[in-house]
Design a protein around this motif. Structure first.
Motif, PDB file in Angstrom:
ATOM      1  N   PHE A  36      -6.027   8.971  -0.836  1.00 21.72           N
ATOM      2  CA  PHE A  36      -5.009   7.731   0.469  1.00 21.72           C
ATOM      3  C   PHE A  36      -4.524   8.539   1.777  1.00 21.72           C
ATOM      4  N   PHE A  41     -10.254   4.608  -3.375  1.00 27.50           N
ATOM      5  CA  PHE A  41      -9.833   5.259  -2.358  1.00 27.50           C
ATOM      6  C   PHE A  41      -9.469   6.339  -3.221  1.00 27.50           C
ATOM      7  N   PHE A  55       0.557  -0.663  -0.067  1.00 24.95           N
ATOM      8  CA  PHE A  55      -0.150   0.218   0.247  1.00 24.95           C
ATOM      9  C   PHE A  55       0.536   0.845   0.177  1.00 24.95           C
ATOM     10  N   SER A  90      -5.650   8.869   4.696  1.00 21.15           N
ATOM     11  CA  SER A  90      -6.188   7.914   5.687  1.00 21.15           C
ATOM     12  C   SER A  90      -5.608   6.378   5.585  1.00 21.15           C
ATOM     13  N   LEU A  91      -5.635   5.987   4.145  1.00 23.74           N
ATOM     14  CA  LEU A  91      -4.886   4.428   4.213  1.00 23.74           C
ATOM     15  C   LEU A  91      -3.326   4.637   4.704  1.00 23.74           C
ATOM     16  N   VAL A 121      -3.654   4.493   7.926  1.00 25.74           N
ATOM     17  CA  VAL A 121      -3.497   3.142   8.470  1.00 25.74           C
ATOM     18  C   VAL A 121      -2.201   2.324   8.449  1.00 25.74           C
TER      19      VAL A 121
END
Length: 369
Positions: free
Chosen positions: A274, A271, A161, A276-277, A280
């Motif tokens: 990005f 999404f 990611f 917030s990703l 995480v």
């Protein structure tokens, strides 16, 4: 290993040792390294400083594992007394334990700062930190094998990611922001070595992990692989951040990597934004650093005092929490991180070399290849 240690029979593979180093290193530096490096270098050559620092850290990691391989099956806290004697070893062990405790506190404080700013606004800091700490406690009690297995799950997710998000930022990437290469000569690159070295703390976990390896002779391979991946990730991150935001844009941002993720959208994907990703997967990396340092500090106490491991894990939680709450704001938290980084250079760059030389002169430990 000490018989008082209930996890003494555990062992980890070479790849798991490498994964532990990688997860330890990929902590807060993902978000802050572009700014700290650019502040020092002040040219587009910040990425070169990262590569040079990575090579220096590889040399330091190699020295650490050379020392550990002379005392196979023993951690730092167990073999240092054989080299220096009881009292000097006690002082050195306390310094290392203190280092791991402060690193744990620093990581959860940065977690609270970023999470409170971007995800959980107006949430009390203790409400962010305490659940995180208790979950980490649960994992740490499982021992190094549980920690290593979880890291094997976290790392691929993080890499996929993170690389995906950075690649998508190529829509705003400008190659001119990285030019000219070495336009101001090598001195700016050299100035950037010090702050980048601070982001490569993590190889020191081999002082403990080597003792648990099934094949300790492969510890060199583990530490080199464990350092190489963060070097590549950090270099790629800095290149994409500078290319997308320019030198001037990076210097003015506290969290430039997150700001890069917020500066573009990709239509049609699940999404479109990005940041917030990225947060995480970054939180998972902070969790990794926190748990492995909590484990190292707890194991250190248990082996120094020859007591059971579990009580020290519980006892350290309030200590870590209180240290994490000491900085008044994010600026003071960064200063705490810098202080710990400088300490790591001495503790794990200088002292292992001295101990290795002393062990060779005094013929302590076994010769290993």
């Amino acid at each position: 290993m000490s018989s008082s240690n209930p996890i003494s029979k555990e062992n980890i593979s070479t790849s798991q040792a490498a994964v532990m180093v990688i997860n330890y290193m990929l902590g807060a530096g993902i978000l802050t390294l572009p700014r700290t490096t650019v502040d020092a270098v002040r040219t587009p050559d910040a990425w070169i400083s990262i590569i040079v620092s990575g090579l220096i850290v590889m040399a330091a990691g190699w020295i650490v594992v050379l020392l550990c391989k002379r005392f196979q099956g023993k951690t730092w806290f167990q073999f240092v007394p054989e080299i220096t004697g009881k009292w000097i070893a006690f002082i050195l062990s306390l310094l290392v334990i203190g280092y791991f405790i402060v690193i744990s506190a620093f990581e959860i404080r940065i977690l609270a700062e970023v999470t409170g700013l971007f995800l959980l606004e107006d949430t009390p800091m203790w409400a962010i930190v305490l659940p995180f700490m208790w979950i980490g406690l649960y994992l740490t009690l499982g021992g190094i094998n549980c920690i290593a297995r979880l890291y094997e799950i976290i790392l691929p997710i993080t890499l996929v990611f993170l690389v995906l998000a950075l690649m998508l930022s190529s829509t705003i990437f400008e190659m001119d922001n990285l030019r000219p290469v070495l336009g101001s000569g090598p001195m700016p690159v050299l100035r950037g070595i010090k702050p980048t070295l601070l982001s490569f703390t993590g190889y020191e976990i081999m002082l403990i992990a080597t003792a648990f390896m099934k094949f300790p002779k492969k510890a060199t391979r583990a530490v080199i692989a464990g350092i190489s991946v963060p070097v590549v990730i950090y270099t790629f991150t800095v290149v994409m951040v500078i290319g997308g935001m320019s030198i001037d844009g990076v210097k003015t941002r506290t969290w430039p990597t997150l700001d890069l993720m917020r500066s573009f959208e990709v239509q049609g994907l699940i999404f479109e934004r990005f940041e917030s990703l990225l947060l995480v997967i970054w939180i998972m990396q902070i969790f990794s650093t926190y748990t492995v340092t909590l484990y190292a500090a707890s194991l250190g106490w248990s082996q120094v005092f020859n007591k059971k491991f579990r009580p020290f894990v519980f006892a350290l939680l309030p200590v870590i929490f209180l240290i994490a709450m000491i900085p008044k704001d994010v600026t003071e938290a960064f200063k705490l991180g810098d202080t710990v980084g400088y300490a790591s250079v001495f503790l794990f760059g200088v002292i292992p070399l001295i101990l290795l030389l002393v062990s060779l002169v005094r013929k302590k430990g076994a010769t290993s290849k």
